[in-house]
Design an enzyme around this catalytic site. Structure first.
Site, PDB file in Angstrom:
ATOM      1  N   GLU A 220      14.333  -8.745  -7.810  1.00  0.00           N
ATOM      2  CA  GLU A 220      14.356  -9.119  -6.336  1.00  0.00           C
ATOM      3  C   GLU A 220      14.865 -10.537  -6.590  1.00  0.00           C
ATOM      4  O   GLU A 220      15.393 -11.175  -5.474  1.00  0.00           O
ATOM      5  CB  GLU A 220      13.158  -9.135  -5.543  1.00  0.00           C
ATOM      6  CG  GLU A 220      12.025 -10.157  -6.103  1.00  0.00           C
ATOM      7  CD  GLU A 220      10.888 -10.015  -5.143  1.00  0.00           C
ATOM      8  OE1 GLU A 220      10.447 -11.275  -4.688  1.00  0.00           O
ATOM      9  OE2 GLU A 220      10.286  -8.999  -4.724  1.00  0.00           O
TER      10      GLU A 220
ATOM     11  N   GLU B 266      17.420   9.704   5.963  1.00  0.00           N
ATOM     12  CA  GLU B 266      16.977  10.747   7.104  1.00  0.00           C
ATOM     13  C   GLU B 266      18.039  10.852   8.136  1.00  0.00           C
ATOM     14  O   GLU B 266      17.992  11.756   9.019  1.00  0.00           O
ATOM     15  CB  GLU B 266      15.997  10.146   7.815  1.00  0.00           C
ATOM     16  CG  GLU B 266      14.571  10.319   6.765  1.00  0.00           C
ATOM     17  CD  GLU B 266      13.434   9.856   7.382  1.00  0.00           C
ATOM     18  OE1 GLU B 266      13.134   9.207   8.406  1.00  0.00           O
ATOM     19  OE2 GLU B 266      12.221  10.334   6.999  1.00  0.00           O
TER      20      GLU B 266
END
Length: 311
Positions: free
Chosen positions: A126, A95
């Site tokens: 992960e 963004e």
């Protein structure tokens, strides 16, 4: 597998002591409640998040100052995380270009498991303690950069390994966790440990922990961009008008901040090649596009300073 038993036992011991994994007896009746009461209870939990973030104001400010200083040296901000935490970093990074007119390489989001993990879970990604370091090395990470590791538990191996690599090359390291005395907090130079307590649904760290992470990353980029002069009088002035809505917003911004009509604002933007900041400086000073652009460059892109220079 039998050989995994000691490792799993150790992990269970760690999880037992994490606030984010805790459960409370007062929520044992959730499945018996009406929807309106569920809304009230969940909202009550969510209201705790901003207060928990506020308690870490000093650490957040230190991170913003460090990020800003490295941006000014030509450095980047790189988020690393897994699952929800990784997606929040990717979201914030994506963004920045339309909001602040930055190059996509300035703020980068890395997620365990790669692009696929943005939309779908990538099992065991992960747990790869080396993967983030490999990706950071491919980005030619340097001491001019900042790496922000995000992990609700504060122990995600992908994040721990990435922060360790970042420290080894001299980059600024920041940890965002939802548990105190976190492993990533111990690795990073700046630990932002926003303790939000047990989740509304035990262990679902996309809830309060995810909300806290989003609030913190909002501050890291937004406040750094304010420091860099990307806003003026509380308004975005470096946005990229990449669609009709943003082009209309650009005209409205110039009109409001310069106190001119829509037609004059649109003309100024055309003369400034679509740059809101340049159009505002031209209207404020009467300078030509070339002179205004030179003044902005001399003021390091800070509009207030450029206006003062041309006054």
């Amino acid at each position: 597998m039998p050989n995994d038993a000691p490792r799993l036992a150790a992990l269970l011991s760690v999880l037992e002591n994490l606030d984010t994994e805790a459960s409370t007896t007062e929520r044992g009746d959730l499945d018996l409640l009406g929807t309106a009461e569920l809304v009230r209870r969940m909202n009550a939990e969510d209201r705790r998040v901003p207060e928990a973030v506020a308690e870490r104001a000093e650490e957040i400010a230190a991170a913003v100052n460090g990020i800003t200083a490295r941006f000014r040296r030509g450095g980047r901000l790189i988020y690393i995380g897994a699952g929800t935490a990784g997606r929040i970093g990717v979201l914030d990074a994506s963004e920045c270009p339309p909001t602040f007119g930055t190059d996509p390489s300035l703020v980068v989001g890395l997620i365990a498991g790669g692009e696929t993990a943005i939309r779908s879970a990538v099992e065991n990604a992960e747990d790869d303690a080396d993967a983030a370091g490999v990706s950071l090395r491919e980005l030619d990470l340097s001491e001019s950069d900042t790496v922000v590791g995000i992990s609700a538990s504060g122990r995600t191996p992908y994040v721990v390994g990435g922060l360790e690599y970042a420290r080894s090359v001299g980059a600024l390291t920041v940890a965002i966790a939802s548990n105190a005395a976190s492993e990533i907090g111990a690795v990073a130079e700046i630990a932002i440990e926003v303790v939000t307590g047990p989740e509304f649904i035990s262990g679902s760290t996309r809830l309060k922990s995810g909300t806290a992470q989003k609030l913190v990353v909002n501050m890291l980029t937004t406040l750094s961009m304010i420091n860099l002069g990307k806003t003026y009088r509380g308004v975005m002035v470096d946005l990229l008008a990449t669609n009709e809505k943003l082009r209309a917003r650009s005209i409205r911004t110039v009109s409001q901040l310069a106190g001119v009509g829509i037609d004059e604002a649109a003309a100024a933007l055309e003369g400034a090649d679509g740059s809101v900041k340049l159009a505002l400086l031209m209207l404020a000073s009467g300078a030509s596009p070339q002179s205004a652009a030179s003044a902005l460059e001399g003021a390091d892109g800070i509009l207030r300073d450029a206006i003062a220079a041309l006054a």
